[in-house]
Write a protein that holds these residues in place. Structure first.
Motif, PDB file in Angstrom:
ATOM      1  N   PRO A   1     -13.220  -4.863  -0.930  1.00  0.00           N
ATOM      2  CA  PRO A   1     -12.396  -4.092  -1.866  1.00  0.00           C
ATOM      3  C   PRO A   1     -12.267  -4.765  -3.219  1.00  0.00           C
ATOM      4  O   PRO A   1     -12.270  -4.086  -4.253  1.00  0.00           O
ATOM      5  CB  PRO A   1     -11.039  -4.023  -1.180  1.00  0.00           C
TER       6      PRO A   1
ATOM      7  N   GLY B   1     -10.431   4.702  -0.370  1.00  0.00           N
ATOM      8  CA  GLY B   1      -9.657   3.550   0.077  1.00  0.00           C
ATOM      9  C   GLY B   1      -9.076   3.769   1.465  1.00  0.00           C
ATOM     10  O   GLY B   1      -9.122   2.896   2.330  1.00  0.00           O
TER      11      GLY B   1
ATOM     12  N   ARG C   1      -9.932   1.822   4.914  1.00  0.00           N
ATOM     13  CA  ARG C   1      -8.880   1.182   5.691  1.00  0.00           C
ATOM     14  C   ARG C   1      -8.980   1.532   7.171  1.00  0.00           C
ATOM     15  O   ARG C   1      -8.803   0.678   8.028  1.00  0.00           O
ATOM     16  CB  ARG C   1      -7.537   1.643   5.146  1.00  0.00           C
TER      17      ARG C   1
ATOM     18  N   MET D   1     -13.245  -2.944  -6.572  1.00  0.00           N
ATOM     19  CA  MET D   1     -12.193  -2.512  -7.474  1.00  0.00           C
ATOM     20  C   MET D   1     -12.372  -3.032  -8.883  1.00  0.00           C
ATOM     21  O   MET D   1     -11.839  -2.461  -9.821  1.00  0.00           O
ATOM     22  CB  MET D   1     -10.827  -2.914  -6.927  1.00  0.00           C
TER      23      MET D   1
ATOM     24  N   SER E   1       0.826  -1.210   0.000  1.00  0.00           N
ATOM     25  CA  SER E   1       0.000   0.000   0.000  1.00  0.00           C
ATOM     26  C   SER E   1       0.860   1.261   0.000  1.00  0.00           C
ATOM     27  O   SER E   1       0.486   2.256  -0.609  1.00  0.00           O
ATOM     28  CB  SER E   1      -0.967   0.001   1.177  1.00  0.00           C
TER      29      SER E   1
ATOM     30  N   PHE F   1      -6.465   0.566  -2.580  1.00  0.00           N
ATOM     31  CA  PHE F   1      -7.773   0.108  -2.101  1.00  0.00           C
ATOM     32  C   PHE F   1      -7.776  -1.418  -1.929  1.00  0.00           C
ATOM     33  O   PHE F   1      -8.286  -1.964  -0.946  1.00  0.00           O
ATOM     34  CB  PHE F   1      -8.856   0.534  -3.101  1.00  0.00           C
TER      35      PHE F   1
END
Lengths: 117, 537
Positions: A74, B175, B179, A78, A10, A48
């Motif tokens: 996710p 995102g 999280r 996505m 990430s 994401f």
């Protein structure tokens, strides 16, 4: 160089996002800016995807035991984002071809000067 | 309470009707879509009535549990906007019954845009909002370049790429939010954000999402896509009207919605208030510099959106509802002005304000419609603009605020003194062809709505949103005096100042930012908002 080993996907994704942003700010070539924008989008999507990813989790397919499953939300979201990204990039490229044929340039600055005539 | 009809009906019906009727011949297809739109207006009225007198409607899709399901919400903010969108689209369908450029693909994209907008208003899930905004963005890019003449492809490309960068910001922000909170539902986010150990963790996603929304709402310095898109030389009149009337309002609406979601942690109202004021001033300055009548209107949209954002963030209830009311008012008069401008351009064969004269004598219905729109937008007494501006003004504190409002009013009046020159004088165009009667009817109906929204200002706000405010002050002697003084000064300024600095105005008009500069502005905006939030949280 210990911090390199601690980098996670990430973190790299955020780096990719800002790399793309830098490209969009600095490149005058239209194709390169389209590529930069694509890189930004991919960076955001990768970030994401890795949200709430526990170490060693398995893809959420039916045979995976629930306790090892990665977060399926996710991944489901996505897919939509990837499809949108691909179609927008395709549209940008199609428009670029039109503009390039019409004005005979691939440079944002020269393009502006050739508009309005 | 249990809804009378499921909310998703109004979102999916336009798409289904548009796809299912596609095999029909063009005229039948147009008629079918118009009837569908009338049905949606009825459904939107039902939803509005239910929300207004029964409380908000919440619907979870596909019977998933709360916070996992995609949620649709109709509340006091979204229901009037859904109704506005439905009425607007029905009106434009009626307006364009004989327009030649409308082929079936265009009509299909147009109803798809309606679905995306209504879905955006009703969505209670931030990722769903993201998808619908992207859908709207792609459709708008196609609609702008539909005729593919002049520089419309360039305009559309710039619009698409700029908004795509903004949406990438939003995606990364979502995102990040997912999280740290694990939910995407706006109500759930609202509940969970204050529970975080470190409230500063929210700052980065907040700044990212807000940057994207500021691009959508065309705030300074991110508005440069708006005049290109709304005033694109080749965009059909009804596209310009819908973009300026409804689509920018979706950005403002999202600004309110997402700000409310983050409100327990971050309050950036002063930031957006000042930004709204700057946007408003820059918008009318640029509007005065334009020659093209559609561009005058488009830059003016920037100015009015700035005013709306300012009103919404003044921190007083009257000004907030004034801003909400101005959203509806602006949709009415700016939609009307764009529709009539399209007809005027078609009739006179030119877009330059200096070459169009005598619209009022040449085409009385269109002329009266334009005049009503101009009176509405300048805040003339008895017209709807005066009421919402009066409410916004009540929220201002101190002399500085009053002065700022006076400045915005003066700028608006000045740019419309310039615009309304096209109404008077000797007609210089060939005799009008036999026109579609609906064009005149719709123009006059919208004009009448502007008048009704002014005469019945206070009751309208009470009917649509609920709060009771007296609008009697908007007709007070002091307000009337201010209006006519502003008008006189604006006329004088126009003839003695603006007309003499033509060279300077040409320079402003020809100045354009390139794509790279626009991206730099976006990054600066992001960093600025990040810094602001960091400082105050």
């Amino acid at each position: 160089m210990a911090f390199i080993n601690q980098l996670q996907i990430s973190d790299l994704a955020v780096g990719l996002f800002f790399l793309g942003l830098y490209g969009a700010m600095s490149q005058r070539n239209i194709i390169k800016t389209i590529m930069s924008v694509g890189i930004m989008d991919i960076g955001a999507i990768t970030f994401f995807m890795m949200a709430n990813y526990p170490e060693g989790a398995k893809p959420p397919i039916s045979s995976t035991p629930v306790e090892y499953m990665a977060d399926p939300v996710p991944q489901a979201l996505m897919i939509t984002a990837i499809v949108i990204g691909v179609s927008v990039i395709a549209m940008c490229l199609a428009m670029y071809m039109r503009v390039a044929y019409r004005y005979g340039t691939a440079d944002w600055k020269i393009l502006i000067r050739r508009l309005e005539k | 309470m249990l809804p009378l009809l499921p909310l998703h009906i109004v979102v999916v019906i336009p798409v289904i009707a548009g796809a299912a009727g596609y095999f029909l011949p063009r005229n039948a297809y147009h008629r079918l879509l118009f009837l569908v739109n009338v049905g949606i207006v009825v459904a939107a009225i039902a939803i509005f009535a239910e929300v207004r007198w029964g409380g908000e409607i919440v619907q979870y899709m596909a019977e998933w549990p709360r916070w996992i399901a995609i949620k649709l919400v109709a509340d006091v903010y979204s229901a009037p906007l859904v109704l506005l969108t439905a009425v607007f689209f029905a009106g434009t369908f009626l307006f364009s019954t004989r327009a030649e450029y409308l082929d079936k693909t265009f009509l299909f994209l147009f109803v798809l845009l309606e679905s995306a907008l209504i879905g955006m208003f009703l969505s209670g899930d931030i990722f769903n909002i993201y998808v619908l905004v992207e859908l709207g963005m792609i459709i708008i890019a196609i609609l702008i370049m539909y005729k593919q003449d002049k520089q419309s492809v360039y305009d559309a490309m710039l619009y698409l790429m700029m908004n795509f960068i903004a949406m990438a910001f939003m995606l990364l922000g979502i995102g990040y939010l997912y999280r740290i909170t694990g939910v995407l539902d706006l109500a759930a986010l609202h509940e969970r954000l204050p529970l975080l150990d470190d409230p500063r963790a929210v700052i980065v996603p907040y700044a990212m999402i807000m940057t994207a929304i500021a691009v959508k709402a065309a705030l300074f310095p991110l508005f440069s896509w708006l005049p290109r898109a709304h005033g694109a030389p080749s965009a059909p009149a009804i596209v310009s009207a819908v973009l300026s009337g409804v689509q920018v309002k979706a950005g403002v609406y999202l600004l309110v919605r997402i700000s409310a979601t983050f409100s327990p942690v971050i309050d950036a109202a002063p930031f957006f208030m000042i930004l709204g004021f700057i946007t408003s001033v820059i918008g009318f300055l640029l509007a005065i510099a334009q020659k093209d009548i559609k561009l005058i209107l488009a830059y003016h949209t920037v100015s009015q959106v700035g005013l709306i954002v300012m009103g919404l963030h003044l921190g007083s209830d009257v000004a907030f509802w004034g801003g909400m009311y101005h959203i509806i008012n602006h949709a009415l008069f700016k939609g009307l002005l764009f529709l009539t401008a399209g007809i005027i351009i078609e009739q006179y064969g030119t877009r330059s304000y200096a070459e169009i004269r005598g619209v009022l004598r040449h085409m009385p219905a269109i002329g009266i419609g334009t005049l009503a729109g101009v009176l509405g937008i300048t805040g003339a007494p008895f017209f709807n603009g005066s009421i919402s501006k009066y409410f916004i003004q009540q929220g201002l504190q101190g002399d500085l605020g009053g002065l700022g409002m006076l400045l915005i009013n003066f700028g608006t009046t000045l740019s419309f003194v310039k615009y309304s020159l096209i109404l008077f004088g000797k007609p210089n165009a060939p005799k009008p062809l036999t026109r579609d009667p609906w064009v005149a009817v719709i123009s006059l109906l919208f004009g009448l709505a502007c008048l009704a929204g002014g005469v019945l200002g206070g009751p309208t706000v009470a009917l649509v949103y609920g709060p009771q405010y007296s609008a009697a002050g908007a007709l007070g002697a002091q307000k009337l005096l201010t209006f006519f003084l502003t008008l006189a000064v604006a006329v004088a300024t126009y003839f003695f100042v603006v007309k003499r600095i033509g060279g300077f105005l040409t320079m402003i008009r020809n100045f354009k930012f390139s794509f790279n500069q626009i991206t730099v502005f976006m990054t600066l905006f992001f960093v600025g908002l990040l810094g602001y939030a960091w400082w105050f949280v």
